[in-house]
Scaffold this motif. Structure first.
Motif, PDB file in Angstrom:
ATOM      1  N   SER A 281     -59.941  32.438  76.458  1.00 34.53           N
ATOM      2  CA  SER A 281     -60.873  31.257  76.361  1.00 34.53           C
ATOM      3  C   SER A 281     -60.685  30.317  77.582  1.00 34.53           C
ATOM      4  CB  SER A 281     -60.404  30.604  75.121  1.00 34.53           C
ATOM      5  OG  SER A 281     -58.908  30.095  75.314  1.00 34.53           O
ATOM      6  N   PRO A 366     -64.834  38.328  77.294  1.00 36.87           N
ATOM      7  CA  PRO A 366     -66.003  37.468  77.266  1.00 36.87           C
ATOM      8  C   PRO A 366     -66.826  37.540  78.552  1.00 36.87           C
ATOM      9  CG  PRO A 366     -63.875  36.484  77.562  1.00 36.87           C
ATOM     10  CD  PRO A 366     -63.660  37.719  77.425  1.00 36.87           C
ATOM     11  N   THR A 367     -68.003  37.139  78.737  1.00 35.95           N
ATOM     12  CA  THR A 367     -68.837  37.123  79.747  1.00 35.95           C
ATOM     13  C   THR A 367     -68.691  35.965  80.494  1.00 35.95           C
ATOM     14  OG1 THR A 367     -70.448  38.573  78.748  1.00 35.95           O
ATOM     15  CG2 THR A 367     -71.256  37.460  80.762  1.00 35.95           C
TER      16      THR A 367
END
Length: 670
Positions: A281, A366-367
């Motif tokens: 994140s 994640p992108t």
């Protein structure tokens, strides 16, 4: 690895415990390892079952002679005996913890009342299984030693009830493919791995385990980390191992695993997998991206990424259209903060987008969003493009294939293909070509000869380059030529005399003729002449007098194209056989007196031979004979009516009979 087995029995397994202690059979089963042999007697027992029997173990050489006693197995007689065995093998803490007791008396009572099944996967430890009388471990067997074991089953009075001998085979009794990583996940403080093994062949269902080794950082030695039970499916031949480990955020770790059985037989090593624990994140995109026009090109700048190992590089893409048509132009180190794009053309806007490339830590990465900016290159371009290079032409199923190298200019619009029969008479034959391949499928029909090609480039400002170097190809297309209508063959003193129609009078493409011959009864013809014959007669001096032949003739042009074979003519060994051959051509002319019928005068005519002339009107069904004449003469048919069409044919009459007419020709009476 003494007592290391108890360290991994924290895995939750369902439905596997009934395999962990060997085979349920009256015959003991041995698993031979490199340094020891495991002899299984029976499975673990459950509540209400009979306690494991007592056994005496003997060993001899491979021939089964001079057995010597090497040990015995029996279920502990009382709690004190169990306590001594567990303490000696450092198993007390593991057993107490699994059974939830704090004394040997309580543990012994549970085993008596509820069976050894209560120990579950702890029974994978050969020391514990041998403590309970379920297995015997021969710790003193060399890897290459050929031995025979004798197992005496004892009753409660220690009398021998039954003796069994086994001679174990060398090596592992199972096979498997290498372990491969099936799944991996890296989080900020932990990693998870799943290995899969395919092609497992394990007919005796020997328990298999995977030993996991770990290394911190990029250098150093791997250390044994944990031993895990392999979950296998006998029907599919696949097995899986699951592993989870604590990790420090941002520190590289590497793992590999190796499959083995409880006797120490080792399978193939897995590949090494590197992982980087990280809080996904917190991944960042590039900030403050800007593009500046400089004298050397467009300069891209951005803020530095965090100095974290997860960032591997920065990918740079550009396009001349906003939102589409992006291509990767370069990849730079992750610690870069600028990039100079020299491959730009004046008076053109460029759209850039950049993103960090990160290590794949899991299957659900994640992108990271692109950072985008636009730049404009000022100035004007007055230089025309360079002429295309490496032009090549080759034959293609659809025509001629033309290829060339792509130009290095950034503002190329396309290419034009030029073609001509000579270097001085070339013209553009294509629309603008965006590729570097062109198929010329518009070659003129029946064209045969040299064709020349060249290429020109055009840029965005519609400036044309010089013409490229010329590439040439010789084109030879299939051409339809008419064949002579027939051939006449006759035996003469020096061979076989041949005559045929001069088909060049009807087809101006015909350059000459080729003669073909074959012995009567055979399939394939052979060509008699290498070079095309200009004349319409030939003497075959290679013909053998004792053989009969069939002859045919073809037309050819200057490029070597050839017609089909003409009608054939046969010559036999007896000269009279040639008398039934009709003339090779029929010539019809309108005269004031009627229609003249003539033919090439034969070279050699057998005595008593004459020609029979046949005629029919267009409305008639069949021919009728109208005259018989000398082969050296002509005939004028006066019984014809103006405006009617007539068809004539000629046959041969000789001493042997009248032959069928082979040729026919039609004319309209004027």
């Amino acid at each position: 690895m003494k007592n290391s087995w108890v360290g991994f029995i924290t895995v939750i397994i369902v439905g596997f415990a009934h395999h962990v202690a060997g085979q349920e059979t009256d015959t003991p089963f041995a698993v031979v390892g490199p340094h020891k042999t495991l002899i299984y007697f029976e499975k673990s027992y459950s509540e209400g079952s009979v306690l494991p029997a007592s056994r005496m173990i003997y060993k001899s050489d491979g021939a089964g002679k001079k057995f010597r006693r090497i040990g015995e197995t029996r279920f502990p007689e009382n709690a004190r005996a169990l306590e001594r065995q567990l303490e000696r093998r450092a198993l007390t803490h593991a057993v107490f913890g699994h059974l939830g007791v704090n004394s040997t008396d309580a543990a012994y009572r549970i085993l008596l009342e509820h069976g050894t099944d209560t120990l579950g996967l702890l029974l994978l430890d050969p020391d514990l299984s041998s403590t309970l009388g379920l297995m015997f471990v021969d710790e003193y067997r060399a890897a290459s030693e050929d031995v025979t074991y004798r197992i005496d089953l004892l009753d409660k009075g220690n009398s021998v009830v039954r003796s069994v001998t086994i001679r174990p085979t060398q090596g592992a009794m199972w096979e498997s493919g290498a372990l491969t990583v099936d799944n991996r996940e890296a989080r900020d403080s932990s990693v998870s791995l799943a290995w899969r093994a395919r092609g497992i062949y394990n007919p005796h269902q020997i328990p298999l385990v995977a030993t996991v080794y770990k290394r911190r950082g990029h250098t150093g030695e791997f250390a044994l980390q944990q031993t895990l039970l392999m979950l296998s499916d006998a029907e599919s031949g696949e097995g899986r191992v699951y592993y989870t480990d604590d990790a420090e955020p941002g520190q590289h770790v590497a793992y590999y695993a190796v499959l083995e059985d409880l006797a120490g037989n080792v399978g193939r090593l897995s590949d090494t997998v590197s992982m980087l624990p990280y809080n996904l994140s917190s991944l960042q995109h590039l900030s403050n991206l800007a593009v500046t026009d400089t004298s050397q090109g467009l300069l891209l700048t951005w803020d530095a990424l965090p100095a974290d190992a997860i960032y591997g590089a920065i990918e740079i893409q550009k396009s001349r259209q906003l939102g589409s048509g992006y291509v990767v132009v370069d990849t730079v180190p992750a610690n870069s903060i600028s990039y100079l794009d020299r491959r730009v053309i004046p008076s053109t806007a460029y759209y850039y987008r950049l993103r960090p490339l990160v290590y794949e830590l899991s299957s659900r990465m994640p992108t990271i969003n692109y950072s985008e900016a636009v730049g404009y290159r000022s100035g004007a371009n007055e230089e025309p493009p360079l002429a295309p290079a490496r032009l090549a032409v080759d034959a293609h199923t659809e025509g001629v294939k033309v290829t060339w190298a792509h130009g290095s200019e950034l503002n190329l619009f396309g290419y034009y293909v030029m073609r001509g029969p000579s270097r001085q008479s070339m013209s553009v034959i294509s629309p603008v070509i965006k590729d570097t391949v062109f198929i010329d499928s518009l070659i003129p029909r029946y064209f045969t000869g040299q064709m020349h090609y060249a290429i020109q480039s055009m840029d965005m400002a519609q400036q044309l380059s010089d013409t490229s170097a010329v590439a040439s190809i010789f084109i030879r297309q299939s051409v339809l030529l008419i064949a002579p209508s027939g051939i006449h063959a006759a035996r003469v003193s020096d061979g076989v005399a041949l005559e045929w129609e001069d088909a060049a009078r009807r087809d101006e493409k015909i350059y000459g003729y080729h003669l073909y011959r074959k012995p009567v009864g055979e399939t394939h013809y052979e060509r008699l002449n290498d070079n095309a014959l200009k004349a319409v007669y030939y003497t075959d001096q290679s013909a053998v007098g004792s053989m009969a032949y069939e002859y045919a003739v073809t037309s050819t042009d200057v490029w070597g194209n050839e017609s089909v074979l003409s009608a054939t003519s046969r010559v036999g060994t007896d000269e009279r056989a040639t008398a039934t051959n009709p003339p090779s051509d029929i010539i019809l002319r309108n005269l004031s007196a009627g229609i003249e019928v003539s033919w090439p005068i034969p070279v050699d005519v057998a005595p008593g031979t004459s020609y029979v002339i046949y005629r029919k009107a267009l409305s008639d069904v069949s021919f009728e004979a109208i005259a018989t004449v000398d082969p050296a003469a002509t005939y004028v048919d006066e019984a014809v009516k103006p405006g009617f069409r007539y068809q004539y044919a000629v046959g041969v009459k000789s001493e042997s009979g009248v032959g069928e007419p082979a040729l026919s020709s039609m004319v309209k009476r004027k």
